[in-house]
Design a protein around this motif. Structure first.
Motif, PDB file in Angstrom:
ATOM      1  N   GLU A 283     -24.164  42.654  21.341  1.00 40.56           N
ATOM      2  CA  GLU A 283     -23.171  41.663  21.604  1.00 40.56           C
ATOM      3  C   GLU A 283     -22.751  41.826  23.078  1.00 40.56           C
ATOM      4  N   TRP A 284     -22.566  43.001  23.761  1.00 46.53           N
ATOM      5  CA  TRP A 284     -22.135  43.044  25.075  1.00 46.53           C
ATOM      6  C   TRP A 284     -23.493  42.525  25.964  1.00 46.53           C
ATOM      7  N   HIS A 285     -24.695  42.615  25.485  1.00 47.63           N
ATOM      8  CA  HIS A 285     -25.837  42.356  26.276  1.00 47.63           C
ATOM      9  C   HIS A 285     -25.815  40.755  26.152  1.00 47.63           C
ATOM     10  N   ARG A 286     -25.767  40.269  25.164  1.00 44.77           N
ATOM     11  CA  ARG A 286     -25.621  38.755  24.985  1.00 44.77           C
ATOM     12  C   ARG A 286     -24.263  37.944  26.099  1.00 44.77           C
ATOM     13  N   PHE A 287     -23.329  38.897  26.072  1.00 49.34           N
ATOM     14  CA  PHE A 287     -22.046  38.357  26.698  1.00 49.34           C
ATOM     15  C   PHE A 287     -22.388  38.436  28.085  1.00 49.34           C
ATOM     16  N   THR A 288     -23.108  39.574  28.658  1.00 54.17           N
ATOM     17  CA  THR A 288     -23.442  39.707  30.135  1.00 54.17           C
ATOM     18  C   THR A 288     -24.471  38.676  30.338  1.00 54.17           C
ATOM     19  N   GLU A 289     -25.237  38.355  29.732  1.00 56.11           N
ATOM     20  CA  GLU A 289     -26.387  37.327  29.877  1.00 56.11           C
ATOM     21  C   GLU A 289     -25.598  36.054  30.258  1.00 56.11           C
ATOM     22  N   ASN A 290     -24.945  35.598  29.106  1.00 57.46           N
ATOM     23  CA  ASN A 290     -24.154  34.511  29.169  1.00 57.46           C
ATOM     24  C   ASN A 290     -23.440  34.578  30.574  1.00 57.46           C
ATOM     25  N   ALA A 291     -22.600  35.422  30.636  1.00 55.22           N
ATOM     26  CA  ALA A 291     -21.944  35.319  31.886  1.00 55.22           C
ATOM     27  C   ALA A 291     -22.734  35.115  33.017  1.00 55.22           C
ATOM     28  N   ALA A 292     -23.835  35.795  33.254  1.00 55.51           N
ATOM     29  CA  ALA A 292     -24.788  35.671  34.515  1.00 55.51           C
ATOM     30  C   ALA A 292     -25.083  34.124  34.761  1.00 55.51           C
ATOM     31  N   LYS A 293     -25.228  33.302  33.710  1.00 62.25           N
ATOM     32  CA  LYS A 293     -25.540  31.973  33.949  1.00 62.25           C
ATOM     33  C   LYS A 293     -24.415  31.203  34.316  1.00 62.25           C
ATOM     34  N   ALA A 294     -23.357  31.549  34.284  1.00 61.10           N
ATOM     35  CA  ALA A 294     -22.223  30.781  34.510  1.00 61.10           C
ATOM     36  C   ALA A 294     -21.976  30.308  35.955  1.00 61.10           C
ATOM     37  N   GLU A 295     -21.705  28.906  36.319  1.00 59.87           N
ATOM     38  CA  GLU A 295     -21.462  28.214  37.390  1.00 59.87           C
ATOM     39  C   GLU A 295     -20.066  28.660  37.963  1.00 59.87           C
ATOM     40  N   ILE A 296     -19.879  29.382  38.779  1.00 58.47           N
ATOM     41  CA  ILE A 296     -18.379  29.634  39.399  1.00 58.47           C
ATOM     42  C   ILE A 296     -18.374  29.286  40.581  1.00 58.47           C
ATOM     43  N   GLU A 297     -17.153  29.027  41.052  1.00 60.18           N
ATOM     44  CA  GLU A 297     -16.437  28.701  42.314  1.00 60.18           C
ATOM     45  C   GLU A 297     -15.508  29.701  42.752  1.00 60.18           C
ATOM     46  N   ASN A 298     -15.342  29.731  44.360  1.00 62.61           N
ATOM     47  CA  ASN A 298     -14.437  30.699  44.881  1.00 62.61           C
ATOM     48  C   ASN A 298     -13.106  30.935  44.334  1.00 62.61           C
ATOM     49  N   GLU A 299     -12.514  29.634  44.024  1.00 61.97           N
ATOM     50  CA  GLU A 299     -11.024  29.622  43.671  1.00 61.97           C
ATOM     51  C   GLU A 299     -10.796  29.872  42.250  1.00 61.97           C
ATOM     52  N   ASP A 300     -12.127  30.079  41.369  1.00 59.66           N
ATOM     53  CA  ASP A 300     -12.003  29.868  39.793  1.00 59.66           C
ATOM     54  C   ASP A 300     -11.207  31.100  39.273  1.00 59.66           C
ATOM     55  N   ILE A 301     -11.353  32.296  39.716  1.00 55.53           N
ATOM     56  CA  ILE A 301     -10.795  33.586  39.534  1.00 55.53           C
ATOM     57  C   ILE A 301      -9.102  33.669  39.662  1.00 55.53           C
ATOM     58  N   ALA A 302      -8.789  33.272  40.748  1.00 52.62           N
ATOM     59  CA  ALA A 302      -7.408  33.129  41.021  1.00 52.62           C
ATOM     60  C   ALA A 302      -6.560  32.138  40.333  1.00 52.62           C
ATOM     61  N   ARG A 303      -7.218  30.803  40.024  1.00 56.05           N
ATOM     62  CA  ARG A 303      -6.616  29.927  39.413  1.00 56.05           C
ATOM     63  C   ARG A 303      -6.859  30.226  37.880  1.00 56.05           C
ATOM     64  N   THR A 304      -7.921  30.730  37.356  1.00 62.98           N
ATOM     65  CA  THR A 304      -7.626  31.170  35.907  1.00 62.98           C
ATOM     66  C   THR A 304      -6.601  32.197  35.627  1.00 62.98           C
ATOM     67  N   TYR A 305      -6.546  33.214  36.656  1.00 66.75           N
ATOM     68  CA  TYR A 305      -5.611  34.202  36.515  1.00 66.75           C
ATOM     69  C   TYR A 305      -4.147  33.630  36.182  1.00 66.75           C
ATOM     70  N   ASP A 306      -3.931  32.471  37.236  1.00 64.09           N
ATOM     71  CA  ASP A 306      -2.746  32.103  37.200  1.00 64.09           C
ATOM     72  C   ASP A 306      -2.248  31.293  35.983  1.00 64.09           C
ATOM     73  N   ILE A 307      -3.343  30.701  35.298  1.00 66.76           N
ATOM     74  CA  ILE A 307      -3.258  29.871  34.195  1.00 66.76           C
ATOM     75  C   ILE A 307      -2.995  30.684  33.043  1.00 66.76           C
ATOM     76  N   GLY A 308      -3.585  31.679  33.007  1.00 70.26           N
ATOM     77  CA  GLY A 308      -3.401  32.571  31.818  1.00 70.26           C
ATOM     78  C   GLY A 308      -2.131  33.378  31.778  1.00 70.26           C
ATOM     79  N   LYS A 309      -1.568  33.718  33.115  1.00 73.53           N
ATOM     80  CA  LYS A 309      -0.114  34.433  33.303  1.00 73.53           C
ATOM     81  C   LYS A 309       0.818  33.214  32.866  1.00 73.53           C
ATOM     82  N   ALA A 310       0.643  31.964  33.103  1.00 77.00           N
ATOM     83  CA  ALA A 310       1.558  30.949  32.673  1.00 77.00           C
ATOM     84  C   ALA A 310       1.875  30.908  31.332  1.00 77.00           C
ATOM     85  N   ILE A 311       0.632  31.062  30.396  1.00 76.26           N
ATOM     86  CA  ILE A 311       1.145  30.871  28.907  1.00 76.26           C
ATOM     87  C   ILE A 311       1.870  32.126  28.295  1.00 76.26           C
TER      88      ILE A 311
END
Length: 432
Positions: A283-311
């Protein structure tokens, strides 16, 4: 004198536009201090989204549309207020508003957010809901089901997905939202070695937690090492263990001066051993393989962190409906995004998947119950209080889903969140 809502919304839009523009300028002024993890860029991006939202309200006569847009603007401001870069570099700076008043940016944000929430609660125009001829008249209970509630619940059932493999999954037991264990899958040929490795990891984590508790280090370090120990001891939640290990590494790096040399050496060994341990699970291998295919942008990390903290405040406030371990565990997962070395695809993918699982479970368990309020619930103070708490939690879920949707759609292909947010908001407003 009655309030002219068109005038109020126009003035409010201008005030918010001015504030947003100045927040963006303040972020740019300190661009050389922007953290690599993206919090400074996130503030600037939020100011631009805020400006675009307010542009859409110009010359709009539909007050429901304007208030809905202002809801989104206020949600952006709430994310900015919780952003770590805003707190450290912008919040205490002086802002001069359109009327010439001078206050700190934090005071101005608090005033605009609080002012809008208070005004909208009293003055927001009600949407027209067609009622059947034989429908009961509205009572005093604030969450009486509206005519469209049954359709809203059915639509949510149709679009809300099952939970997927991720750092956290959730379940409802005895009417309380809790963390759901995800047992690891062991290959028979590796079972003995994995069990032996788990036993050694458990002992090492326990020794490290004891060593840290005898020092003067930050209590967060002790808490996260205890969390690692508990996950290992459970024999479950392999993906969660891998992501929390990133959080652990981040805190050790950040607080290295407080840590005894012996503890630091033991942690380095534990950190590497956990990486080798989780790598043995499919399951860790499948998870990391799926993550490797993800399309991310520079601001995604900070924005997602703020969204998670807000809830998190809404989860903590939902006493009786949400186990305290839920916000605690979610916060540890979120902190993995702060790791400057590892806050990449795996951490981001894991956090977004966790938030999707959380939102899906809350919606599937509590939305129907909220809209199925009976006469008996109205007359029972305890039940009525529970329903009100659920309504507040669902409103926070709607805001989180709307804010997370653009990133989640791109990173984990979750296309249902924006539609769910719209249905929830409409249903909750109709139920007022």
């Amino acid at each position: 004198m009655a309030t002219n809502l068109h005038t109020w919304t126009r003035v409010t839009c201008l005030d918010l536009q001015h504030l947003g523009q100045n927040i963006g300028n303040a972020a740019l002024d300190g661009i050389k201090y922007w953290p690599e993890s993206g919090e400074g860029r996130a503030v600037k991006a939020a100011s631009e989204r805020l400006f675009r939202l307010l542009e859409k309200t110009h010359d709009r006569s539909d007050l429901n549309y304007v208030f809905d847009n202002l809801d989104s603007v206020i949600a952006e401001l709430k994310l900015v207020r919780e952003n770590s870069y805003f707190k450290s570099h912008i919040s205490s700076r002086i802002y001069k508003d359109r009327s010439g008043n001078r206050r700190t940016f934090k005071e101005s944000l608090d005033s605009q957010i609080g002012g809008f929430d208070a005004f909208a609660t009293v003055n927001r125009p009600k949407k027209v809901v067609s009622k059947a001829a034989n429908e009961e008249p509205e009572g005093e209970f604030p969450l009486t089901p509206a005519a469209g509630d049954e359709n809203s619940a059915q639509q949510l059932d149709e679009i809300t997905p099952e939970q997927k493999a991720g750092p956290l999954q959730f379940e409802v037991r005895n009417s309380v939202l809790r963390i759901k264990k995800q047992p690891g899958r062991l290959n028979n040929e590796d079972k003995k070695s994995i069990i032996a490795a788990r036993s050694a990891l458990e002992e090492n984590a326990s020794s490290l937690a004891k060593l840290l508790s005898e020092s003067n280090c930050d209590p967060r370090l002790i808490d996260v090492v205890k969390e690692v120990h508990d996950i290992i001891a459970s024999g479950a939640d392999v993906i969660r263990l891998g992501i929390v290990n990133f959080t652990c590494d981040y805190l050790f790096s950040r607080l290295s001066e407080e840590i005894p040399d012996v503890a630091a050496a033991r942690f380095q060994g534990l950190n590497v051993a956990i990486g080798l341990y989780v790598a043995q699970f499919p399951e860790w291998h499948r998870f990391t393989e799926n993550a490797a295919k993800a399309e991310i942008e520079n601001e995604d990390i900070a924005r997602t962190y703020d969204i998670g903290k807000a809830i998190l405040p809404a989860l903590r406030a939902a006493r009786g409906l949400v186990d305290p371990e839920v916000p605690k565990s979610l916060e540890l997962i979120l902190e993995a995004l702060k790791n400057p070395k590892l806050a990449g695809r795996r951490a981001l993918f894991g956090v977004i998947r966790t938030l999707e699982n959380l939102l899906a479970k809350i919606i599937s368990e509590f939305a129907n119950a909220l809209w199925a309020v009976t006469e008996g619930a109205r007359n029972g103070a305890k039940k009525a209080t529970t329903v009100v708490v659920a309504g507040g939690l669902l409103l926070a879920v709607a805001n989180t889903a709307a804010n997370l949707s653009p990133t989640a759609e791109r990173v984990i292909k979750a296309t249902w969140l924006k539609q769910a947010a719209d249905i929830l908001r409409r249903g909750l407003k109709d139920a007022e």
